[in-house]
Design an enzyme around this catalytic site. Sequence first.
Site, PDB file in Angstrom:
ATOM      1  N   LYS A 174       0.874  -1.179   0.000  1.00 18.68           N
ATOM      2  CA  LYS A 174       0.000   0.000   0.000  1.00 18.68           C
ATOM      3  C   LYS A 174       0.908   1.225   0.000  1.00 18.68           C
ATOM      4  CE  LYS A 174      -1.933   2.976   2.148  1.00 18.68           C
ATOM      5  NZ  LYS A 174      -1.773   4.415   1.777  1.00 18.68           N
ATOM      6  N   GLU A 248       8.905   1.510  11.440  1.00 14.91           N
ATOM      7  CA  GLU A 248       9.986   2.500  11.228  1.00 14.91           C
ATOM      8  C   GLU A 248       9.315   3.861  11.276  1.00 14.91           C
ATOM      9  OE1 GLU A 248      13.087   1.761  10.961  1.00 14.91           O
ATOM     10  OE2 GLU A 248      13.093  -0.347  10.401  1.00 14.91           O
ATOM     11  N   CYS A 282      13.422  10.872   7.676  1.00 14.84           N
ATOM     12  CA  CYS A 282      13.167  10.527   9.078  1.00 14.84           C
ATOM     13  C   CYS A 282      14.413  10.717   9.928  1.00 14.84           C
ATOM     14  CB  CYS A 282      12.671   9.091   9.157  1.00 14.84           C
ATOM     15  SG  CYS A 282      13.692   7.992   8.185  1.00 14.84           S
ATOM     16  N   GLU A 379       8.845  16.721  15.580  1.00 11.15           N
ATOM     17  CA  GLU A 379       9.303  16.381  14.238  1.00 11.15           C
ATOM     18  C   GLU A 379       8.593  17.289  13.236  1.00 11.15           C
ATOM     19  OE1 GLU A 379       8.094  12.701  12.267  1.00 11.15           O
ATOM     20  OE2 GLU A 379      10.147  12.444  11.584  1.00 11.15           O
TER      21      GLU A 379
END
Length: 476
Positions: A174, A248, A282, A379
């Site tokens: 996906k 992750e 990331c 973040e």
Amino acid sequence: MRTEMLIDGEWSKGNGTTFPTLDPATGEVLAEVPEGTEADVNAAVAAAARAFESAEWAGMLPAARAKLLLRLADLLETDADAFARLETSDQGQPLGVSGGFAVPNAVEHLRYYAGWVTKITGVTAPLSIPDVDYRTRREPLGVCALITPWNFPLMILMWKLAPALATGNTVVVKPAEQTPLTTLRLAGLVKEAGIPDGVVNVVTGGPEVGRALVRHPGVAKVSFTGSTEVGREIGAQAGRELKHVSLELGGKAPSIIASDADIDAAVAGNLMGGLLNAGQVCAAYTRFFVDAARHDEFAEKLAAGAASMKLGHGLADDTQMGPVVSAEQRDQAERYVRIGQEDGAHLHDRAPLDDDRGFFVRPAVFSGVTDDMRIAREEIFGPVLSVLPYDDPDELVARANDTVYGLAAVIWSRDIGTANRLAARVRAGTVWINMPPFLDAAAAWGGMKASGLGREMGWSGIEAFTQVKSIWTHLA
Ligand code: NAD
């Protein structure tokens, strides 16, 4: 190119509804892509389950499966330029990033895991029981759902797909709704390579498709890369159903610049680490802890480097930074720039921008940032960098570790002993010393704390997609 989903080896438009995917550098529609439904997820999982049970895949000799992965790698490499251009058009990253890093990394992962296929061994162990032979086998898990984010769509997919196939699983992929195109193009190569029907299925759509996959009882494992918020939801659901799960997730990597660091090398490495893919990484270096004596020098040089970057369409030759992926990401980054100013950090001059059609964010460097400011804690996933002074090296580890995240960190020092002592104490899955954030198929990748569960790449990738079976034989 085809933009249909791939289910059981057949192209599918689903129920005919679609959603647009945009070129983030212009805001224009690149393609319409099927909006997958629960029925599509059910069909894809059923196809993957049949393929998993079939002798054609489970019974395939390891050398033959390795050959299929190598064939797929060759096809991808031959088509690398088209893949890189498509990734740049859909995601925004400069061609130097897609063509020079992301697509080659995807090819490398396929080859690396093709190499493992014939080397996945078990053990024998001397049990303290008479007349028994004991050995282990590493077996695939079954149908794996691979759910990917939009920042490096093809590359991050391959971190999952290559080990999943190498170990004999079947998959339903996906891709992120913002960037589905390279995944769909890869589906065409999967067919061309001769991987049996149903082994790789792709269902496009948004979070609802992801949720339907995660809760599907036929899915044995979810491998997810994305935000910590969604990762928590997936982890909770997988826990309830006792599915295997790899997560992750997000990060807020500290970059420690010791007083003896080579400042010019640190500036160059941190610019790359902080602004690669417009900061949508990331592991992006975002919190720069600099010895107070060198704080201003570092901040000014970092800001000058950021302000000199040429922003533009990723396909243009002179572009150093492309747009961010969407209007939402642009607005989020600009919101944090305002928050940083309101909280009292100093915003340095930003790069000019001549093209305001797309979703561009001019890189923003803040100095004099304190640990409690939101720009230093949350973040941002955009080109917003925070420079924080430190006075006492003894406080560094505690400050660097004062975050919910633990994906990556970097240390800049000429004293390799100091650097390695710090590396041992920083709570992060990966620590680089005196270098930008590199990746390699052979190096384990993953986060501590809220940055995730499990590791990808290297042997960890094989472990993540297999389980151990013990076989006891009575010899008497
Ligand atoms: P996201 O979590 O919003 O979406 C990721 C994927 O999950 C997409 O395909 C999305 O459609 C799907 N999804 C969303 N909600 C879902 C749900 N409830 N159930 C199942 N699937 C769902 O993340 P994003 O905005 O695409 O990516 C940015 C995030 O990814 C950042 O936090 C970044 O740090 C993280 N990231 C981590 C790594 C890593 O290796 N640790 C790598 C890249 C990105």
